[in-house]
Design a protein around this motif. Structure first.
Motif, PDB file in Angstrom:
ATOM      1  N   GLU A  11       0.841  -1.196   0.000  1.00 34.25           N
ATOM      2  CA  GLU A  11       0.000   0.000   0.000  1.00 34.25           C
ATOM      3  C   GLU A  11       0.876   1.245   0.000  1.00 34.25           C
ATOM      4  O   GLU A  11       1.995   1.235   0.506  1.00 34.25           O
ATOM      5  CB  GLU A  11      -0.910   0.043   1.231  1.00 34.25           C
ATOM      6  CG  GLU A  11      -1.780  -1.165   1.453  1.00 34.25           C
ATOM      7  CD  GLU A  11      -1.189  -2.113   2.464  1.00 34.25           C
ATOM      8  OE1 GLU A  11      -1.960  -2.889   3.066  1.00 34.25           O
ATOM      9  OE2 GLU A  11       0.041  -2.081   2.660  1.00 34.25           O
ATOM     10  N   SER A  12       0.312   2.329  -0.519  1.00 34.50           N
ATOM     11  CA  SER A  12       0.981   3.623  -0.438  1.00 34.50           C
ATOM     12  C   SER A  12      -0.072   4.720  -0.462  1.00 34.50           C
ATOM     13  O   SER A  12      -1.227   4.482  -0.845  1.00 34.50           O
ATOM     14  CB  SER A  12       1.955   3.808  -1.608  1.00 34.50           C
ATOM     15  OG  SER A  12       1.267   3.746  -2.846  1.00 34.50           O
ATOM     16  N   GLY A  36      -0.892   6.961   2.252  1.00 33.40           N
ATOM     17  CA  GLY A  36      -1.457   7.475   3.491  1.00 33.40           C
ATOM     18  C   GLY A  36      -0.818   8.787   3.895  1.00 33.40           C
ATOM     19  O   GLY A  36       0.108   9.278   3.241  1.00 33.40           O
ATOM     20  N   LEU A  80      -5.212   6.377  -1.885  1.00 31.00           N
ATOM     21  CA  LEU A  80      -4.407   5.212  -1.525  1.00 31.00           C
ATOM     22  C   LEU A  80      -4.269   4.292  -2.730  1.00 31.00           C
ATOM     23  O   LEU A  80      -5.228   4.113  -3.496  1.00 31.00           O
ATOM     24  CB  LEU A  80      -5.056   4.442  -0.379  1.00 31.00           C
ATOM     25  CG  LEU A  80      -5.374   5.213   0.898  1.00 31.00           C
ATOM     26  CD1 LEU A  80      -5.952   4.259   1.948  1.00 31.00           C
ATOM     27  CD2 LEU A  80      -4.146   5.908   1.439  1.00 31.00           C
ATOM     28  N   CYS A 124      -2.852   0.355  -4.062  1.00 29.91           N
ATOM     29  CA  CYS A 124      -2.509  -1.009  -3.663  1.00 29.91           C
ATOM     30  C   CYS A 124      -1.943  -1.725  -4.882  1.00 29.91           C
ATOM     31  O   CYS A 124      -2.663  -1.930  -5.872  1.00 29.91           O
ATOM     32  CB  CYS A 124      -3.742  -1.733  -3.142  1.00 29.91           C
ATOM     33  SG  CYS A 124      -3.501  -3.508  -2.880  1.00 29.91           S
ATOM     34  N   VAL A 149      -5.382   2.712  10.393  1.00 31.73           N
ATOM     35  CA  VAL A 149      -4.422   2.097   9.486  1.00 31.73           C
ATOM     36  C   VAL A 149      -5.232   1.388   8.403  1.00 31.73           C
ATOM     37  O   VAL A 149      -6.135   0.601   8.724  1.00 31.73           O
ATOM     38  CB  VAL A 149      -3.498   1.100  10.206  1.00 31.73           C
ATOM     39  CG1 VAL A 149      -2.554   0.442   9.205  1.00 31.73           C
ATOM     40  CG2 VAL A 149      -2.703   1.800  11.300  1.00 31.73           C
ATOM     41  N   TYR A 177      -5.463  -1.148   5.241  1.00 26.40           N
ATOM     42  CA  TYR A 177      -4.809  -2.334   4.701  1.00 26.40           C
ATOM     43  C   TYR A 177      -5.458  -2.747   3.383  1.00 26.40           C
ATOM     44  O   TYR A 177      -6.685  -2.686   3.237  1.00 26.40           O
ATOM     45  CB  TYR A 177      -4.930  -3.515   5.668  1.00 26.40           C
ATOM     46  CG  TYR A 177      -4.257  -3.321   6.995  1.00 26.40           C
ATOM     47  CD1 TYR A 177      -4.930  -2.745   8.067  1.00 26.40           C
ATOM     48  CD2 TYR A 177      -2.928  -3.716   7.188  1.00 26.40           C
ATOM     49  CE1 TYR A 177      -4.315  -2.572   9.295  1.00 26.40           C
ATOM     50  CE2 TYR A 177      -2.308  -3.545   8.414  1.00 26.40           C
ATOM     51  CZ  TYR A 177      -3.013  -2.967   9.455  1.00 26.40           C
ATOM     52  OH  TYR A 177      -2.385  -2.794  10.665  1.00 26.40           O
ATOM     53  N   THR A 235      -1.079   1.282   5.790  1.00 22.94           N
ATOM     54  CA  THR A 235      -0.641   2.676   5.679  1.00 22.94           C
ATOM     55  C   THR A 235      -1.542   3.533   6.568  1.00 22.94           C
ATOM     56  O   THR A 235      -2.754   3.365   6.593  1.00 22.94           O
ATOM     57  CB  THR A 235      -0.678   3.149   4.205  1.00 22.94           C
ATOM     58  OG1 THR A 235      -0.144   4.476   4.113  1.00 22.94           O
ATOM     59  CG2 THR A 235      -2.084   3.145   3.624  1.00 22.94           C
ATOM     60  N   GLN A 236      -0.908   4.431   7.311  1.00 20.43           N
ATOM     61  CA  GLN A 236      -1.645   5.239   8.282  1.00 20.43           C
ATOM     62  C   GLN A 236      -2.343   6.410   7.596  1.00 20.43           C
ATOM     63  O   GLN A 236      -1.736   7.135   6.807  1.00 20.43           O
ATOM     64  CB  GLN A 236      -0.693   5.774   9.354  1.00 20.43           C
ATOM     65  CG  GLN A 236      -1.337   6.689  10.382  1.00 20.43           C
ATOM     66  CD  GLN A 236      -2.267   5.948  11.324  1.00 20.43           C
ATOM     67  OE1 GLN A 236      -1.921   4.887  11.838  1.00 20.43           O
ATOM     68  NE2 GLN A 236      -3.456   6.516  11.552  1.00 20.43           N
TER      69      GLN A 236
END
Length: 121
Positions: free
Chosen positions: A6-7, A9, A20, A22, A92, A94, A115-116
């Motif tokens: 993931e990216s 956040g 976001l 995935c 978070v 996912y 990712t937060q």
């Protein structure tokens, strides 16, 4: 084995937007769905949105009208566009990759590291 990453956040003010992504790689043959889940400390992980290879989508009631899930087949990426964010969206997030039959995940599923997302009031 399937590798899920993931990216996207981060920290945003209430009312703002985040996107976001995935990405899945590896033995992705047989994967027909991707889902975004979120979790806050002390609570169960919950489904946010999912999408199948046939573009069938499913959203949690709490995000309908604000979040949109979509696929970029060329990049083998699933995107979650989050608009009108609220402090209660803080969690978070996912990504899950696997196979869905009807409304049920079946067989092996694969999770990213998370990712937060933090939404300030």
């Amino acid at each position: 084995q399937v590798h899920v990453v993931e990216s996207g956040g981060g920290l945003v003010q209430a009312g703002g937007s985040l996107r976001l992504s995935c990405a899945a790689s590896g033995s992705i043959f047989g994967i027909n769905a991707r889902g975004w889940y979120r979790q806050v400390p002390g609570k169960q992980r919950e489904l946010v949105a999912s999408i199948t290879s046939g573009d069938i989508t499913n959203y949690a009631d709490s995000v309908k009208g604000r979040f949109t899930i979509s696929r970029d087949n060329a990049a083998n990426t699933v995107v979650l566009q989050m608009n009108s964010l609220k402090p209660e969206d803080t969690a978070v997030y996912y990504c899950r990759a696997g196979r869905i039959h009807g409304a049920t995940w079946i067989g092996n599923t694969y999770w990213g590291q998370g990712t937060q997302v933090t939404v300030s009031s």
